[in-house]
Design an enzyme around this catalytic site. Structure first.
Site, PDB file in Angstrom:
ATOM      1  N   ASP A  75      -0.249  10.355  -8.210  1.00 36.98           N
ATOM      2  CA  ASP A  75       0.617  10.676  -7.072  1.00 36.98           C
ATOM      3  C   ASP A  75       2.088  10.456  -7.403  1.00 36.98           C
ATOM      4  O   ASP A  75       2.443   9.631  -8.254  1.00 36.98           O
ATOM      5  CB  ASP A  75       0.266   9.795  -5.874  1.00 36.98           C
ATOM      6  CG  ASP A  75      -0.992  10.234  -5.158  1.00 36.98           C
ATOM      7  OD1 ASP A  75      -1.693  11.118  -5.686  1.00 36.98           O
ATOM      8  OD2 ASP A  75      -1.289   9.679  -4.086  1.00 36.98           O
ATOM      9  N   TYR A 167       0.840   8.102   1.373  1.00 34.70           N
ATOM     10  CA  TYR A 167       0.253   6.795   1.700  1.00 34.70           C
ATOM     11  C   TYR A 167      -1.213   6.893   2.130  1.00 34.70           C
ATOM     12  O   TYR A 167      -1.814   5.890   2.514  1.00 34.70           O
ATOM     13  CB  TYR A 167       1.063   6.070   2.784  1.00 34.70           C
ATOM     14  CG  TYR A 167       2.545   6.074   2.523  1.00 34.70           C
ATOM     15  CD1 TYR A 167       3.090   5.289   1.514  1.00 34.70           C
ATOM     16  CD2 TYR A 167       3.403   6.898   3.258  1.00 34.70           C
ATOM     17  CE1 TYR A 167       4.452   5.315   1.249  1.00 34.70           C
ATOM     18  CE2 TYR A 167       4.767   6.924   3.001  1.00 34.70           C
ATOM     19  CZ  TYR A 167       5.288   6.129   1.987  1.00 34.70           C
ATOM     20  OH  TYR A 167       6.639   6.163   1.727  1.00 34.70           O
ATOM     21  N   HIS A 220      -0.472   6.294 -10.166  1.00 32.60           N
ATOM     22  CA  HIS A 220       0.833   6.935  -9.998  1.00 32.60           C
ATOM     23  C   HIS A 220       1.435   7.220 -11.369  1.00 32.60           C
ATOM     24  O   HIS A 220       1.246   6.433 -12.310  1.00 32.60           O
ATOM     25  CB  HIS A 220       1.785   6.038  -9.194  1.00 32.60           C
ATOM     26  CG  HIS A 220       1.386   5.887  -7.756  1.00 32.60           C
ATOM     27  ND1 HIS A 220       0.397   5.016  -7.349  1.00 32.60           N
ATOM     28  CD2 HIS A 220       1.831   6.517  -6.636  1.00 32.60           C
ATOM     29  CE1 HIS A 220       0.248   5.102  -6.032  1.00 32.60           C
ATOM     30  NE2 HIS A 220       1.106   6.004  -5.581  1.00 32.60           N
TER      31      HIS A 220
END
Length: 258
Positions: A75, A167, A220
């Site tokens: 992400d 989120y 991430h």
């Protein structure tokens, strides 16, 4: 499926029933407040937990997978660290899905091009990734998704099918926006929390502990610590005979529409 609509209708009916009973009995006012707080709590839990399918249907794993197959997702890129992630994925012959933020695509278009050219999938992760994204109305969310799609489709020439909410929070407004955009929501069932801590040992142990066939890992591609954890994790998967496959293969869903 339990949805926010089912829950809301139940509580509205229940509160109406309590109100009618209160006309004839001495039901304590605090009981009304308790019911309302429970309702708020259920909604908050359902919104924060993407796998609850409370507001939208989310694909978070393949529970029917019996072979040692797992999917990696990243992400918040593209970023300069995405290049290091790509090198590791190539080294371990692994494919991943990158959920990209629109404003970062504008900053690093050449990195996104490299992601695609090396055979990885991309998905929509909103344009702004604002902390207030959960409070946006459906129109504003729709605009963000469509703007990011337009940026991504310059590289794919195909309609983007995957979306991951910032989120991992879902809301009724996101649900309404998705009815317009038609995206499929991709969640996860193995969360690294590498966006909140840089403790590599903590991150690695957390994801290793939850590894199982059909799992989807959330990492991430925006920090050096995540890159270092990734290499250790890929080594762990290799040692334990796990195959890293694409979201398309794991879930039997298409990342793009013609």
């Amino acid at each position: 499926m339990i949805t926010h609509k089912n829950i809301s209708l139940f509580f509205i009916f229940f509160l109406l029933l309590l109100f009618l009973l209160n006309l004839y009995t001495a039901i304590n006012l605090w009981f009304f407040f308790a019911v309302i707080f429970i309702w708020i709590g259920i909604n908050a839990f359902g919104s924060a937990r993407i796998s609850s399918n409370y507001h939208v249907k989310a694909f978070c794993s393949n529970p029917l997978e019996i072979e040692k197959k797992i999917a990696l997702t990243f992400d918040d890129g593209p970023s300069v660290y995405t290049l290091e992630v790509l090198e590791l994925l190539k080294k371990y012959n692994a494919k991943a899905t990158f959920f990209c933020i629109g404003k970062n695509i504008e900053t690093h278009p050449e990195i996104l091009q490299k992601v695609i050219s090396e055979g990885h999938l991309i998905g929509n992760h909103s344009y702004s990734h604002s902390k207030f994204f959960d409070f946006y109305n459906a129109k504003r969310i729709t605009d963000e998704l469509q703007k990011t799609d337009q940026l991504l489709e310059k590289f794919t020439s195909k309609k983007i099918n995957f979306f991951r909410p910032p989120y991992g929070v879902t809301t009724p407004s996101i649900g309404r926006a998705l009815k317009v955009t038609g995206h499929k929501v991709i969640g996860w069932n193995i969360r690294s929390l590498d966006g909140g801590t840089k403790n590599q040992e903590l991150i690695l142990n957390r994801i290793k502990k939850h590894v199982s066939p059909g799992g989807i890992v959330l990492l991430h591609d925006t920090g050096k610590h995540s890159v270092l954890v990734l290499e250790q994790f890929l080594q762990f998967l290799q040692q334990n005979k796990y195959q890293v496959v694409s979201i398309e293969e794991l879930l039997n869903l298409k990342a793009y529409k013609d």
